[in-house]
Write a protein that holds these residues in place. Structure first.
Motif, PDB file in Angstrom:
ATOM      1  N   GLU A 548       4.403   1.048 -20.872  1.00 38.36           N
ATOM      2  CA  GLU A 548       4.605   2.417 -21.211  1.00 38.36           C
ATOM      3  C   GLU A 548       3.729   2.797 -22.286  1.00 38.36           C
ATOM      4  N   ARG A 549       3.289   1.998 -23.238  1.00 34.54           N
ATOM      5  CA  ARG A 549       2.294   2.318 -24.494  1.00 34.54           C
ATOM      6  C   ARG A 549       0.866   2.371 -23.778  1.00 34.54           C
ATOM      7  N   ILE A 550       0.867   1.652 -22.713  1.00 30.98           N
ATOM      8  CA  ILE A 550      -0.752   1.696 -22.109  1.00 30.98           C
ATOM      9  C   ILE A 550      -0.787   2.936 -21.423  1.00 30.98           C
ATOM     10  N   LYS A 551       0.342   3.401 -20.891  1.00 26.70           N
ATOM     11  CA  LYS A 551       0.355   4.558 -19.965  1.00 26.70           C
ATOM     12  C   LYS A 551       0.141   5.711 -20.765  1.00 26.70           C
ATOM     13  N   GLU A 552       0.657   5.878 -21.975  1.00 26.89           N
ATOM     14  CA  GLU A 552       0.643   6.756 -22.806  1.00 26.89           C
ATOM     15  C   GLU A 552      -0.863   6.874 -23.415  1.00 26.89           C
ATOM     16  N   ILE A 553      -1.498   5.829 -23.577  1.00 29.61           N
ATOM     17  CA  ILE A 553      -2.863   5.881 -24.056  1.00 29.61           C
ATOM     18  C   ILE A 553      -3.758   6.659 -22.841  1.00 29.61           C
ATOM     19  N   ILE A 554      -3.560   6.134 -21.786  1.00 31.14           N
ATOM     20  CA  ILE A 554      -4.184   6.565 -20.644  1.00 31.14           C
ATOM     21  C   ILE A 554      -4.037   8.136 -20.318  1.00 31.14           C
ATOM     22  N   VAL A 555      -2.802   8.677 -20.508  1.00 30.98           N
ATOM     23  CA  VAL A 555      -2.484   9.808 -20.244  1.00 30.98           C
ATOM     24  C   VAL A 555      -3.277  10.989 -21.058  1.00 30.98           C
ATOM     25  N   GLN A 556      -3.519  10.430 -22.189  1.00 25.72           N
ATOM     26  CA  GLN A 556      -4.403  11.196 -23.336  1.00 25.72           C
ATOM     27  C   GLN A 556      -5.650  11.894 -23.064  1.00 25.72           C
ATOM     28  N   PHE A 557      -6.255  11.119 -21.830  1.00 25.02           N
ATOM     29  CA  PHE A 557      -7.523  11.106 -21.489  1.00 25.02           C
ATOM     30  C   PHE A 557      -7.328  11.980 -20.054  1.00 25.02           C
ATOM     31  N   LYS A 558      -6.095  12.478 -19.613  1.00 30.25           N
ATOM     32  CA  LYS A 558      -6.194  13.351 -18.346  1.00 30.25           C
ATOM     33  C   LYS A 558      -6.704  14.815 -18.574  1.00 30.25           C
ATOM     34  N   GLY A 559      -6.772  15.226 -19.934  1.00 34.19           N
ATOM     35  CA  GLY A 559      -7.386  16.439 -20.348  1.00 34.19           C
ATOM     36  C   GLY A 559      -8.910  16.393 -20.735  1.00 34.19           C
ATOM     37  N   SER A 560      -9.369  15.228 -20.676  1.00 38.63           N
ATOM     38  CA  SER A 560     -10.733  15.128 -21.125  1.00 38.63           C
ATOM     39  C   SER A 560     -11.921  15.852 -20.552  1.00 38.63           C
ATOM     40  N   PHE A 561     -12.654  16.429 -21.265  1.00 36.95           N
ATOM     41  CA  PHE A 561     -13.731  17.135 -20.978  1.00 36.95           C
ATOM     42  C   PHE A 561     -14.809  16.347 -20.058  1.00 36.95           C
ATOM     43  N   VAL A 562     -14.718  15.114 -19.925  1.00 37.41           N
ATOM     44  CA  VAL A 562     -15.620  14.370 -19.322  1.00 37.41           C
ATOM     45  C   VAL A 562     -15.046  13.995 -17.891  1.00 37.41           C
ATOM     46  N   LEU A 563     -15.604  14.463 -16.930  1.00 37.96           N
ATOM     47  CA  LEU A 563     -15.042  14.282 -15.407  1.00 37.96           C
ATOM     48  C   LEU A 563     -14.539  12.866 -15.155  1.00 37.96           C
ATOM     49  N   GLU A 564     -15.712  11.953 -15.604  1.00 36.69           N
ATOM     50  CA  GLU A 564     -15.300  10.566 -15.261  1.00 36.69           C
ATOM     51  C   GLU A 564     -14.194   9.871 -16.083  1.00 36.69           C
ATOM     52  N   LEU A 565     -14.020  10.325 -17.207  1.00 31.30           N
ATOM     53  CA  LEU A 565     -12.666   9.894 -17.897  1.00 31.30           C
ATOM     54  C   LEU A 565     -11.426  10.521 -17.503  1.00 31.30           C
ATOM     55  N   GLN A 566     -11.670  11.909 -16.974  1.00 30.63           N
ATOM     56  CA  GLN A 566     -10.554  12.640 -16.572  1.00 30.63           C
ATOM     57  C   GLN A 566      -9.890  11.967 -15.179  1.00 30.63           C
ATOM     58  N   GLN A 567     -10.879  11.736 -14.213  1.00 27.76           N
ATOM     59  CA  GLN A 567     -10.724  11.161 -12.964  1.00 27.76           C
ATOM     60  C   GLN A 567      -9.933   9.719 -13.056  1.00 27.76           C
ATOM     61  N   ARG A 568     -10.613   9.017 -14.034  1.00 26.34           N
ATOM     62  CA  ARG A 568     -10.072   7.663 -14.078  1.00 26.34           C
ATOM     63  C   ARG A 568      -8.662   7.730 -14.691  1.00 26.34           C
ATOM     64  N   ALA A 569      -8.469   8.564 -15.609  1.00 27.81           N
ATOM     65  CA  ALA A 569      -6.889   8.660 -16.270  1.00 27.81           C
ATOM     66  C   ALA A 569      -6.036   9.096 -15.355  1.00 27.81           C
ATOM     67  N   ILE A 570      -6.263  10.250 -14.578  1.00 28.51           N
ATOM     68  CA  ILE A 570      -5.276  10.712 -13.462  1.00 28.51           C
ATOM     69  C   ILE A 570      -4.913   9.541 -12.474  1.00 28.51           C
ATOM     70  N   GLU A 571      -6.051   8.965 -11.927  1.00 30.66           N
ATOM     71  CA  GLU A 571      -5.761   7.754 -10.918  1.00 30.66           C
ATOM     72  C   GLU A 571      -5.157   6.704 -11.513  1.00 30.66           C
TER      73      GLU A 571
END
Length: 761
Positions: A548-571
């Motif tokens: 759950e902690r890891i998921k919270e860290i990853i979710v923070q990058f769903k709104g990243s302006f960098v497309l690569e990070l945003q896509q990885r975070a969503i997937e």
């Protein structure tokens, strides 16, 4: 008198120019003086011609144009008086060069002056000819110069020898005419004539093979005797410099002996004794003595092999390294670089001194010493040398650290005796200068770690410790993140402990903390953050308690302006939330990376991946070659001139991209029609095939732009928005897998074009 008339004295003009406070004032003074000189030239003023030419020479040295006074030089040269000739020849050498056409007019005057009865006028002509002689003048005046080599006055012989050097350089064909006169000069007692004769013979040997053989045969013994007499000569105030008799002649003789001894064993044997005497008896506490020793070392290293002499020469260079003069140390390092190929063992004895030079305050000496250390490294001394360099890396200057880091990495990679030592040294380098390490270096380190299965636990623990103290080193952070992502469970469980390790306690939360720090560092770049996201995905499977902690860290990058990070975070967040049944399979450890494959890629040639004319291939990340499909051609993954195969191998890539089953079984019902119509997967993808819509109904109609259907524009737009998948032949097709929404028997809703290619809103 007008202060700027042609009669102004030279010193007055110089004083007026120096009194100018601005460049504009200086230009005004020069302009007025040049105007007065032009007027005097037009009036053919013979009284002040020599004075005007002297002023023109000074103006020329200031950088102003003086071409209008060139003919005045010729007029003064033609004058019978010595003072006028002296100024004329001086102006000729200063205002003209060999490319000037005016120079052709002076050839006759030079010839007359070379035959003049006044030896001083002859000297003027030789001096001018030696400075500005062209090839045409050399051919015309060579006989006169050759004759003057036997002139009674030693000063004329000296100038004639110097002039001969220019002539043979301009016209090498004339070299044979000067061989006998030049060798006769080697018997001279006058040092001025002897030194020019030695230089003339040296140039003759470099230009003419015939001259080299003649001088080597006739003069080697005489030159050795001359050098011996010179080295043993008593004090002579006329030639003494710092207690050494004529060091300039010493150096010229050594250079000629070097030319004669190179490639000839007999000549080398003849000069061995005198070279040893010069090397041992010359004092090295004076600049003149060091100059002679340096030339002696160069001669010893150039002639045919003599082990004892070479060791002596290298020892002299070792003494040079301890000298306080930076210039002497630099030339010693240069010579040692050349000496390594001849006698590496003798150079190795001075290794400690060379290492000290790497730490020198002078940047040039540091760089040259580092290059020498790099050449000296071998399998037997790599450990002590690498330790010395890494220890110095901690205190080295920033501008030198990049070169030092590159050399250390190259040394460690090339000569490491074992993998654990290689990993230890690379971790030290990454901890001290990770920001200076190039990408290919840490790529290679990851490959080595991947192959050292017994060292996985040791490596990840060592990286964890290094991260605690050197988190600012970007490359260290990347390697640490990768290793914790792969072997984090080993870090927590202390798997593979070695005897040399100290026990360490790391919890799952501590391991996740390292990745979180790395991904949230302000200095971390895109590559580091992307690697950290992948590591978090892997740790979510290995550390269920921290999921759950890891998921919270990853979710923070769903709104990243960098497309690569945003896509990885969503997937990745979708995988953690909805696909736990396949997560463990997806995040398994990377297979062992093939070192041979990696080395082949670095060298530009990957073994086993050669393409054939009928089935071009491309290299997948794991090195497996697959046939290139038409879609690969669309992506420029194969050569332009290679034919595209019509086999179903390309379906693998298309299936991966679009999530549809393109196996032969699913296409059996339409294979005949597709082959007749000539449509392949790429043409169906773009809908630019045959007018038969039925024949391509089993493929994905993305653009719905088949011109033969005559569909209205609105229907085409509807097809683009809904991205319909035809279901006429889906009875044999496998259900499409959507990584975000699981296995769905029906097409997903929403913007399917974006979903198909992995883009999300």
């Amino acid at each position: 008198m007008n202060p700027f008339s042609s009669g102004t004295r030279l010193r007055d003009m110089i004083r007026a120019i120096r009194a100018c406070k601005t460049a504009a004032e200086e230009r005004a003074v020069v302009r007025k003086e040049c105007a007065a000189i032009r007027a005097a030239i037009n009036e053919n003023d013979n009284d002040y011609r020599h004075r005007n030419l002297a002023k023109l020479m000074f103006i020329h040295m200031l950088g102003y144009p003086t071409h209008f006074g060139q003919m005045e030089c010729l007029k003064l040269i033609a004058s019978p008086e010595f003072p006028e000739k002296r100024i004329g020849y001086l102006g000729l050498m200063l205002l003209l060069d060999e490319r000037q056409e005016v120079l052709m007019l002076v050839t006759n005057s030079l010839k007359q002056d070379l035959n003049h009865t006044n030896q001083y006028i002859v000297g003027l002509a030789l001096c001018a000819l030696g400075n500005i002689c062209s090839a045409e003048m050399a051919r015309d005046l060579a006989p006169e110069v050759e004759r003057l080599l036997q002139f009674r006055d030693p000063n004329i012989r000296k100038k004639a020898a110097l002039c001969s050097i220019r002539i043979i350089k301009k016209v090498p064909d004339l070299a044979e005419n000067f061989i006998n006169p030049a060798t006769s000069l080697l018997r001279e007692k006058h040092h001025g004539v002897l030194i020019t004769g030695v230089q003339l013979c040296t140039d003759l040997c470099k230009i003419s093979t015939e001259a080299l053989e003649h001088i080597r045969k006739k003069c080697t013994d005489g030159l050795v005797r001359t050098l011996k007499d010179l080295a043993n000569s008593p004090y002579s105030p006329e030639y003494d410099i710092a207690g050494i008799t004529d060091p300039f002649l010493h150096i010229r003789l050594l250079k000629l002996l070097r030319v004669l001894g190179e490639g000839n064993a007999d000549a080398s044997d003849t000069m061995n004794d005198i070279l040893a005497q010069v090397a041992t008896k010359t004092e090295s506490n004076k600049v003149a003595g060091n100059a002679i020793l340096y030339e002696c070392v160069q001669t010893i290293m150039s002639i045919e092999d003599n082990g004892g002499l070479r060791v002596l020469a290298i020892n002299i260079l070792g003494r040079f390294l301890s000298n306080r003069d930076n210039n002497i140390r630099y030339v010693a390092l240069n010579m040692l670089m050349k000496a390594v190929t001849a006698d590496a063992q003798a150079v190795q004895r001075h290794r400690a001194t060379i290492i000290e030079c790497v730490k020198d305050s002078d940047a040039s000496i540091r760089k040259r010493a580092l290059e020498l250390v790099y050449v000296l490294v071998n399998e037997t001394n790599v450990k002590p040398l690498a330790k010395e360099l890494i220890d110095y890396l901690e205190v080295s200057d920033l501008d030198f650290r990049e070169d030092l880091t590159a050399k250390i990495c190259s040394i460690v990679a090339k000569y490491s005796p074992e993998k654990i030592w290689y990993i230890d040294q690379m971790l030290k380098v990454l901890s001290e200068a990770g920001n200076f390490v190039k990408d290919e270096v840490w790529y290679a380190l990851v490959v080595v770690i991947s192959n050292a299965s017994e060292l996985h636990g040791y490596t990840v623990r060592a990286l964890y410790r290094a991260f605690q103290t050197s988190a600012e080193q970007e490359t260290l952070v990347r390697v640490t993140v990768w290793c914790i992502g792969e072997y984090g469970d080993m870090l927590v469980n202390n798997v593979g402990m070695l005897d040399i390790e100290d026990p360490i306690t790391v919890t799952e939360s501590d391991a996740v903390d390292v990745i979180e720090i790395a991904i949230k560092r302000h200095a971390s770049d895109l590559t580091t953050k992307a690697m950290a996201l992948v590591a978090l995905l892997k740790l979510s499977s290995r550390f269920p308690s921290c999921s759950e902690r890891i998921k919270e860290i990853i979710v923070q990058f769903k709104g990243s302006f960098v497309l690569e990070l945003q896509q990885r975070a969503i997937e990745f967040s979708s995988i953690i939330s909805k696909h736990q049944n396949i997560r463990s399979t997806l995040v398994e450890r990377m297979p062992v990376l093939d070192e041979a494959t990696y080395i082949g890629r670095r060298a530009g040639s990957l073994p086993g991946a050669a393409s054939t004319p009928t089935a071009p291939s491309f290299n997948l990340p794991n090195g497996v070659a697959k046939p290139v499909a038409p879609l690969v051609d669309l992506l420029d993954l194969s050569s332009d001139d290679a034919p595209a195969p019509s086999s179903s191998g390309g379906g693998d890539i298309l299936q991966d991209l679009l999530g549809v089953d393109l196996s032969p079984a699913s296409q059996q019902s339409v294979a005949g029609q597709a082959s007749k119509s000539g449509n392949d997967v790429l043409l169906d993808l773009l809908s630019i095939g045959s007018p038969s819509a039925e024949s391509s109904s089993s493929t994905v109609d993305i653009l719905s732009s088949n011109s033969s259907n005559k569909a209205p524009v609105s229907s085409s737009l509807d097809g683009l928005s809904s991205l319909s998948l035809s279901t006429k032949t889906t009875s044999n097709a496998a259900p499409m897998m959507n990584l975000l929404d699981g296995f769905a028997p029906s097409p997903p809703t929403g913007c399917k074009l974006c979903l198909a290619f992995g883009h999300y809103h």
